[in-house]
Design a protein around this motif. Sequence first.
Motif, PDB file in Angstrom:
ATOM      1  N   ALA A   6      -0.990   7.530 -17.009  1.00  9.13           N
ATOM      2  CA  ALA A   6       0.119   6.595 -17.105  1.00  9.13           C
ATOM      3  C   ALA A   6       1.395   7.269 -17.590  1.00  9.13           C
ATOM      4  O   ALA A   6       2.502   6.924 -17.175  1.00  9.13           O
ATOM      5  N   ASN A  17       5.704   5.769  -6.789  1.00  8.62           N
ATOM      6  CA  ASN A  17       4.822   6.915  -7.012  1.00  8.62           C
ATOM      7  C   ASN A  17       5.581   8.164  -7.471  1.00  8.62           C
ATOM      8  O   ASN A  17       5.241   9.282  -7.088  1.00  8.62           O
ATOM      9  N   LEU A 178      -3.915   9.914  -9.197  1.00  6.83           N
ATOM     10  CA  LEU A 178      -3.022   8.964  -9.858  1.00  6.83           C
ATOM     11  C   LEU A 178      -2.227   8.124  -8.858  1.00  6.83           C
ATOM     12  O   LEU A 178      -1.747   7.034  -9.207  1.00  6.83           O
ATOM     13  N   ASN A 180      -3.287   6.289  -6.605  1.00  2.76           N
ATOM     14  CA  ASN A 180      -3.906   4.967  -6.416  1.00  2.76           C
ATOM     15  C   ASN A 180      -3.284   3.920  -7.336  1.00  2.76           C
ATOM     16  O   ASN A 180      -2.849   2.859  -6.879  1.00  2.76           O
ATOM     17  N   SER A 181      -3.241   4.215  -8.630  1.00  2.00           N
ATOM     18  CA  SER A 181      -2.680   3.233  -9.560  1.00  2.00           C
ATOM     19  C   SER A 181      -1.167   3.118  -9.393  1.00  2.00           C
ATOM     20  O   SER A 181      -0.605   2.027  -9.531  1.00  2.00           O
ATOM     21  N   GLY A 184      -0.683   0.786  -6.468  1.00  2.00           N
ATOM     22  CA  GLY A 184      -1.435  -0.461  -6.467  1.00  2.00           C
ATOM     23  C   GLY A 184      -2.693  -0.403  -5.629  1.00  2.00           C
ATOM     24  O   GLY A 184      -3.335  -1.429  -5.379  1.00  2.00           O
ATOM     25  N   ASP A 186      -5.444   0.977  -6.491  1.00  2.00           N
ATOM     26  CA  ASP A 186      -6.631   0.865  -7.330  1.00  2.00           C
ATOM     27  C   ASP A 186      -7.225  -0.533  -7.252  1.00  2.00           C
ATOM     28  O   ASP A 186      -8.366  -0.759  -7.652  1.00  2.00           O
ATOM     29  N   LYS A 187      -6.456  -1.466  -6.696  1.00  2.00           N
ATOM     30  CA  LYS A 187      -6.932  -2.843  -6.525  1.00  2.00           C
ATOM     31  C   LYS A 187      -7.431  -3.099  -5.105  1.00  2.00           C
ATOM     32  O   LYS A 187      -7.861  -4.199  -4.775  1.00  2.00           O
TER      33      LYS A 187
END
Length: 246
Positions: A6, A17, A178, A180-181, A184, A186-187
């Motif tokens: 983060a 990103n 990273l 992915n998060s 978004g 990661d969802k």
Amino acid sequence: MSISGAERLIPVPGVLNFRDAGGFPTASGGRVAEALLYRSASLHQLTDEGSRHLAELGLRTVIDLRSQIEREVWPDRELDANVQVLHLPTFPPRVPEQQARDERDAEAGAESLDGLYAYMAATAGPAIAASTRALARPGALPALVHCAVGKDRTGVTVATIQSALGVSDADVVADYHLSNSALGLDKGPVYYVDEHGEERRSSPIHPALLTGFLTRIRATYGDATGYLLAHGVTQTDLTTLRATLL
């Protein structure tokens, strides 16, 4: 000890990103400098506030890995006149458009992503080498490397450079994952309209994609350094880049 996920993300209004590609320890006991090499998605929605933020970072070079048609449909916002923008597309320009779309289409799921990364390992060497040479030019840094969303083409380009600098696979893969998060993903998958006006599905990435890419280039070239040297990077380029970034 690497910087946590983060904390690596940098909020730039209008750019997805965006993060620093430095800060990682290397095998030689050094560390990749921060605030010199950034990675992101495209700059076509960059806001005025975002533009001011990029100016504060002191960017000197922007490397755009997208295809020509992507650049025409979604042109990056113009930056300060002191910033040199280089178009160094990852995918070979002579590949027929439909074939290129089929090969790079990472929107259909894991199998398509696997094919995409195998394709990039086989064909992206000249483009990754060109980006590396550009970053080694005097006065090129700080620099930003980006593609459309900053996960696949940017992912393998930055990963190859980090690996050649001596960053461990664990840190290279963690930085790559990273996205992915940051996007978004990661969802789950994210839908979007591509440069041809067709709806696509952007799928999450997973570590095996990048480790597979690295395994393929090592099988032929020994390591990331050998891969770059085989595609036109000189030893002087690498020495200069390491002196600047480490």
